[in-house]
Design a protein around this motif. Structure first.
Motif, PDB file in Angstrom:
ATOM      1  N   SER A 183       0.824  -1.199   0.000  1.00 23.64           N
ATOM      2  CA  SER A 183       0.000   0.000   0.000  1.00 23.64           C
ATOM      3  C   SER A 183       0.866   1.259   0.000  1.00 23.64           C
ATOM      4  O   SER A 183       0.581   2.226  -0.709  1.00 23.64           O
ATOM      5  N   LEU A 216      -9.266   4.159   0.841  1.00 27.78           N
ATOM      6  CA  LEU A 216      -8.458   3.795  -0.331  1.00 27.78           C
ATOM      7  C   LEU A 216      -6.993   3.736   0.037  1.00 27.78           C
ATOM      8  O   LEU A 216      -6.275   2.825  -0.395  1.00 27.78           O
ATOM      9  N   LEU A 259      -1.568  -2.474  -8.788  1.00 29.24           N
ATOM     10  CA  LEU A 259      -2.122  -2.699  -7.453  1.00 29.24           C
ATOM     11  C   LEU A 259      -3.220  -3.749  -7.500  1.00 29.24           C
ATOM     12  O   LEU A 259      -3.258  -4.666  -6.668  1.00 29.24           O
ATOM     13  N   LEU A 260      -4.115  -3.652  -8.475  1.00 25.41           N
ATOM     14  CA  LEU A 260      -5.178  -4.651  -8.597  1.00 25.41           C
ATOM     15  C   LEU A 260      -4.597  -6.031  -8.881  1.00 25.41           C
ATOM     16  O   LEU A 260      -5.100  -7.044  -8.383  1.00 25.41           O
ATOM     17  N   SER A 271     -13.345   1.946  -4.521  1.00 20.06           N
ATOM     18  CA  SER A 271     -12.729   3.135  -3.941  1.00 20.06           C
ATOM     19  C   SER A 271     -12.059   3.984  -5.020  1.00 20.06           C
ATOM     20  O   SER A 271     -12.161   5.214  -5.018  1.00 20.06           O
ATOM     21  N   THR A 272     -11.372   3.308  -5.946  1.00 20.07           N
ATOM     22  CA  THR A 272     -10.710   4.029  -7.026  1.00 20.07           C
ATOM     23  C   THR A 272     -11.728   4.712  -7.931  1.00 20.07           C
ATOM     24  O   THR A 272     -11.523   5.853  -8.381  1.00 20.07           O
ATOM     25  N   ARG A 316     -13.156  -4.050  -3.500  1.00 22.69           N
ATOM     26  CA  ARG A 316     -13.195  -2.837  -2.674  1.00 22.69           C
ATOM     27  C   ARG A 316     -12.253  -1.780  -3.231  1.00 22.69           C
ATOM     28  O   ARG A 316     -12.588  -0.581  -3.270  1.00 22.69           O
ATOM     29  N   THR A 317     -11.080  -2.202  -3.682  1.00 25.48           N
ATOM     30  CA  THR A 317     -10.124  -1.249  -4.252  1.00 25.48           C
ATOM     31  C   THR A 317     -10.666  -0.633  -5.532  1.00 25.48           C
ATOM     32  O   THR A 317     -10.516   0.569  -5.770  1.00 25.48           O
ATOM     33  N   THR A 331      -6.112   0.509   1.676  1.00 25.38           N
ATOM     34  CA  THR A 331      -6.356  -0.744   0.952  1.00 25.38           C
ATOM     35  C   THR A 331      -5.067  -1.549   0.795  1.00 25.38           C
ATOM     36  O   THR A 331      -4.041  -0.992   0.428  1.00 25.38           O
ATOM     37  N   ALA A 338      -3.054   1.749 -10.741  1.00 27.01           N
ATOM     38  CA  ALA A 338      -4.167   0.843 -10.430  1.00 27.01           C
ATOM     39  C   ALA A 338      -3.984  -0.564 -10.984  1.00 27.01           C
ATOM     40  O   ALA A 338      -4.230  -1.536 -10.250  1.00 27.01           O
TER      41      ALA A 338
END
Length: 482
Positions: A15, A479, A280-281, A297-298, A293-294, A482, A277
């Motif tokens: 994170s 966020l 991270l995803l 939030s994004t 959830r990410t 996350t 993103a």
């Protein structure tokens, strides 16, 4: 207990790295876009609609080949589950070979393409820009590796150097009387310098080699994306092709100026998020609930920071275009009204696109783009023929809203992201956008000095955005956690 603590520390480290990468990405984009926007204004005023339209024709050709030049294989570096350095030689070989072949084909096809677009003078500009295709293929690996490792600080330096080289070279050539070719020369100079820095910042990522087993895996992953990218290009650029072919380079210049301006919120705010993103995803693929959830939030963050800006451009189009570009560019304001709103939709669509790519669900990505293109072509033709460039912009917005959005919502629902949870994330940004639209429309209607109207709209939008972000502060904290 130690295993749990290790996992917690690993998530915290991920994170933190993603957060730092997002910060550097945003800073890089902010500095780049603010500076190049100002220089772009100078170039538009120096060149005028006719020369700008000629360059727009060449840019459409460049974007066409860049959309699939490395066959989609470089993205595999970002999401490869093992050590990505093992696949880099094969990625480089495929990327450079494909880019070189495509560049040669583009060189030969330039006269035909420019004739269709009604701009035969654009042929040498197209051919100069085509060299950038090979440069892009060479650095596909280094760029993907920097993205995977969240090295956005280094990427910022390379991007800034390339952007400033492009802009300053173009200005110098324009002042020297090169016309549309000045923009092509600047683009090529910036691409070359950026490539040198990308290779320097990601050593060992430009190596040639070929492993048949790896190549098979890469092509199975990349070819559907490359095919989808062709369709994505068609969806995002076919409007320019239709406007240029139907109306000529000068109306195309107005249209491109409006679309470039409408893309500013996406470039300023959405691209930094999108640069982080996917990686991270991808790291959350083993935890689907956290991944969803990410994504939500994004999506909320993107809508909050981009929707008010997009509405500002649409509702305040007249004063903004008149103030920034001058009276000769005023026809672009009628286009900006529609494409400004379209930009807000496209920002969300692009996030959904990234989400399905990370899920390796390329079927959804491809099918949506094909449906979009099939619906868009007749709408664009009718809009352009009957109502000019503004009609093409309105047609694009209607197709995105009535055809594409429902399909994406349906496909998201199938992955566990329902309409109601997404609606809760987007509700406040939509309300804020409505308030901004009303305020900017009032300013444009009753304030007759472009400078004052633009300033009033800008301050009002900033106030609404600040209130929105304050109201959403808990979501922003979530966020970050996350």
């Amino acid at each position: 207990m130690s295993v749990v603590n290790d996992e917690v520390r690993a998530e915290s480290s991920l994170s933190a790295r993603a957060g730092r990468a997002l910060g550097w990405s945003f800073l890089s984009t902010a500095v780049s876009k603010l500076s190049t926007l100002a220089i772009g204004v100078v170039l538009a005023r120096l060149l005028g609609p006719a020369e700008f339209g000629t360059f727009a024709v060449a840019t459409v050709a460049l974007l066409a080949v860049l959309s699939f030049n490395e066959l989609g294989v470089s993205l595999a570096i970002v999401r490869w589950p093992d050590d990505p350095r093992r696949i880099i030689p094969t990625v480089t070989t495929i990327s450079v070979a494909a880019s070189a072949l495509i560049a040669v084909a583009g060189f030969l096809a330039a006269p035909w393409f420019c004739a269709v677009m009604g701009a035969p003078d654009a042929v040498p500009v197209v051919r100069v820009l085509g060299i950038s295709v090979v440069v892009s293929g060479l650095v596909a690996g280094p760029v993907a590796m920097l993205q995977r490792e969240f090295h956005q600080k280094k990427k910022m330096v390379a991007d800034q150097a390339a952007a400033w080289t492009t802009a300053l070279t173009s200005m110098a050539c324009a002042v020297g009387g090169l016309g549309a070719m000045s923009l092509a020369v600047g683009q090529l100079a910036g691409s070359v310098l950026g490539a040198i820095l990308f290779i320097r910042f990601a050593p060992g990522t430009v190596r040639f080699g070929y492993d048949r087993e790896i190549a098979g895996r890469l092509l199975r992953f990349g070819l559907p994306l490359a095919g989808s990218s062709i369709v994505v290009f068609a969806v995002t650029q076919i409007d320019k092709v239709v406007v240029g072919a139907a109306l000529g380079p000068v109306p195309l210049g107005f249209y491109v100026l409006a679309t470039n301006l409408s893309n500013w919120p996406a470039s300023m705010f959405a691209l930094p998020v999108r640069s982080v993103a996917p990686a991270l995803l991808a790291r959350l693929q083993g935890d689907p609930p956290a991944m969803r959830r990410t994504f939500l939030s994004t999506a909320g963050l993107l809508a909050a920071i981009t929707l008010p800006a997009c509405v500002l451009l649409a509702a305040g189009a007249g004063p903004i275009v008149g103030l920034v570009y001058g009276a000769e560019w005023q026809p672009a304001a009628a286009v900006l009204l529609w494409v400004g709103l379209l930009a807000a939709l496209k920002i969300m669509f692009e996030l959904v696109y990234d989400y399905f790519v990370v899920l390796a669900n390329t079927r959804v990505v491809f099918v949506v783009q094909v449906v979009w293109l099939v619906a868009l072509l007749p709408a664009l033709y009718l809009g352009a023929r009957h109502w000019g460039p503004a009609g093409a912009g309105a047609a694009s917005l209607l197709v995105a809203l009535l055809v594409v959005a429902p399909i994406y919502l349906w496909e998201l629902r199938r992955t566990g992201i329902g309409v109601l949870p997404l609606g809760r994330r987007l509700g406040l940004p939509l309300l804020a956008g409505l308030v901004v639209g009303v305020g900017c429309a009032v300013a444009a209607r009753f304030v007759h000095v472009d400078l004052l109207a633009a300033l009033a709209s800008g301050f009002f939008t900033a106030a609404v955005l600040a209130a929105l972000l304050w109201r959403m502060r808990d979501s922003l904290r979530a966020l970050r956690a996350t």
